[in-house]
Design a protein around this motif. Sequence first.
Motif, PDB file in Angstrom:
ATOM      1  N   LEU A 104      -4.368  17.423  22.790  1.00  0.00           N
ATOM      2  CA  LEU A 104      -4.819  18.456  23.701  1.00  0.00           C
ATOM      3  C   LEU A 104      -6.098  18.853  23.283  1.00  0.00           C
ATOM      4  O   LEU A 104      -7.026  19.104  24.150  1.00  0.00           O
ATOM      5  N   HIS A 144       1.857  13.096  20.673  1.00  0.00           N
ATOM      6  CA  HIS A 144       2.338  14.161  21.715  1.00  0.00           C
ATOM      7  C   HIS A 144       1.361  14.151  22.812  1.00  0.00           C
ATOM      8  O   HIS A 144       0.098  14.619  22.543  1.00  0.00           O
ATOM      9  N   ASP A 185       0.084  15.950  26.310  1.00  0.00           N
ATOM     10  CA  ASP A 185       0.275  17.195  27.091  1.00  0.00           C
ATOM     11  C   ASP A 185      -0.292  16.979  28.527  1.00  0.00           C
ATOM     12  O   ASP A 185      -1.663  16.909  28.816  1.00  0.00           O
ATOM     13  N   MET A 193       3.737  19.043  32.049  1.00  0.00           N
ATOM     14  CA  MET A 193       3.890  20.399  32.608  1.00  0.00           C
ATOM     15  C   MET A 193       3.358  20.380  34.040  1.00  0.00           C
ATOM     16  O   MET A 193       2.324  20.656  34.067  1.00  0.00           O
ATOM     17  N   VAL A 211       4.973  28.594  22.168  1.00  0.00           N
ATOM     18  CA  VAL A 211       3.956  29.403  22.730  1.00  0.00           C
ATOM     19  C   VAL A 211       3.990  29.291  24.309  1.00  0.00           C
ATOM     20  O   VAL A 211       4.946  28.393  24.614  1.00  0.00           O
ATOM     21  N   GLY A 250       0.441  25.562  28.148  1.00  0.00           N
ATOM     22  CA  GLY A 250      -0.813  25.896  29.087  1.00  0.00           C
ATOM     23  C   GLY A 250      -2.084  25.726  28.056  1.00  0.00           C
ATOM     24  O   GLY A 250      -2.944  24.706  28.635  1.00  0.00           O
ATOM     25  N   PHE A 251      -2.101  26.065  27.042  1.00  0.00           N
ATOM     26  CA  PHE A 251      -3.215  25.881  26.116  1.00  0.00           C
ATOM     27  C   PHE A 251      -2.891  25.308  24.635  1.00  0.00           C
ATOM     28  O   PHE A 251      -1.825  26.214  24.022  1.00  0.00           O
ATOM     29  N   GLN A 289      -2.652  28.416  20.314  1.00  0.00           N
ATOM     30  CA  GLN A 289      -2.038  29.763  20.285  1.00  0.00           C
ATOM     31  C   GLN A 289      -1.529  30.153  19.152  1.00  0.00           C
ATOM     32  O   GLN A 289      -0.936  29.162  18.403  1.00  0.00           O
ATOM     33  N   SER A 297       1.825  19.469  16.359  1.00  0.00           N
ATOM     34  CA  SER A 297       0.996  20.160  15.733  1.00  0.00           C
ATOM     35  C   SER A 297      -0.400  19.495  16.452  1.00  0.00           C
ATOM     36  O   SER A 297      -0.634  18.295  16.308  1.00  0.00           O
ATOM     37  N   GLY A 298      -1.281  20.406  17.010  1.00  0.00           N
ATOM     38  CA  GLY A 298      -2.281  20.020  17.501  1.00  0.00           C
ATOM     39  C   GLY A 298      -3.768  20.455  16.987  1.00  0.00           C
ATOM     40  O   GLY A 298      -4.394  20.058  15.879  1.00  0.00           O
TER      41      GLY A 298
HETATM   42  C1  DX5 Z   1       0.565  23.802  25.072  1.00  0.00           C
HETATM   43  C2  DX5 Z   1       0.895  22.254  24.429  1.00  0.00           C
HETATM   44  C3  DX5 Z   1       0.908  21.960  23.062  1.00  0.00           C
HETATM   45  C4  DX5 Z   1      -0.380  22.168  22.379  1.00  0.00           C
HETATM   46  C5  DX5 Z   1      -0.056  22.532  20.927  1.00  0.00           C
HETATM   47  O1  DX5 Z   1       1.063  23.858  26.168  1.00  0.00           O
HETATM   48  O2  DX5 Z   1       2.410  21.908  25.145  1.00  0.00           O
HETATM   49  O3  DX5 Z   1       1.496  20.559  22.817  1.00  0.00           O
HETATM   50  O4  DX5 Z   1      -1.286  21.166  22.511  1.00  0.00           O
HETATM   51  O5  DX5 Z   1      -1.291  22.808  20.243  1.00  0.00           O
HETATM   52  P1  DX5 Z   1      -1.215  23.611  18.962  1.00  0.00           P
HETATM   53  O6  DX5 Z   1      -0.687  23.253  17.900  1.00  0.00           O
HETATM   54  O7  DX5 Z   1      -2.786  23.924  18.951  1.00  0.00           O
HETATM   55  O8  DX5 Z   1      -0.479  25.087  19.490  1.00  0.00           O
END
Ligand code: DX5
Length: 213
Positions: A8, A31, A33, A66, A137, A140-141, A144, A192-193
């Motif tokens: 992402l 993964h 998104d 999502m 989290v 959406g983003f 976080q 993990s992103g």
């Molecule tokens: C958030 C996404 C996550 C996100 C994780 O809506 O579902 O998969 O990309 O990213 P980090 O690791 O940056 O929280």
Amino acid sequence: MIISPSILSTDLSRIKETMELINNSNAMWIHLDVMDGVFVPNTTFDHNLVKEVSTMTSKTLDVHLMVVNPEEKVLPYLELNAEYITYHFEATTKHLYLIDLIHKHNKKVGISIKPNTNVEELIPYLPLIDLVLVMSVEPGFGGQSFMPSATSKIDTLVDLRTKNNYHYLIEVDGGINNQTITHVLKADVVVSGSYLFKQSSFSEAVDGLLAKA
Ligand code: DX5
Ligand code: ZN
């Protein structure tokens, strides 16, 4: 533990380079998104990018939808070489229909819960599904901070699985880095992103997370 890097937060115009990093690491899943701008305020990519990624790797593709009404949007993903299709519990009421539809296409089905959704809501579906994705989290983003409430949800899911002999994997998504991973060690799959892609060596960062498991 399986690490599933989220692309992402990467530059999608450099997807080839990103895929090389992942392919040359000990991350076993990828993964993806998918956001529709309705279920979450952000829009990302759709099945076309998932298809492109599927031609660039032999890693397991882990699609996180999502989107609202996933029963209407899931079809193009079922034609692709993606092993896990996960939709959001809050995005539909058609759970039995969706679980059956995804399984009929020989895919594994996951259900994801947002931070304010309780594990108990999933109880009727737990015997039927292959994965539970616990959001740590608000979806959406990327980037976080990890919400500690995810830890007790993972514990509950481990207990329910053991007691009932269920087979689902437990995945956690959001804010995972080399510190917060210590709170989710009972998860089977860790997304993990932004953390992974910010490190100077992607593959060493993956190994660093694996070393904590
Ligand atoms: C958030 C996404 C996550 C996100 C994780 O809506 O579902 O998969 O990309 O990213 P980090 O690791 O940056 O929280
Ligand atoms: Zn995700």
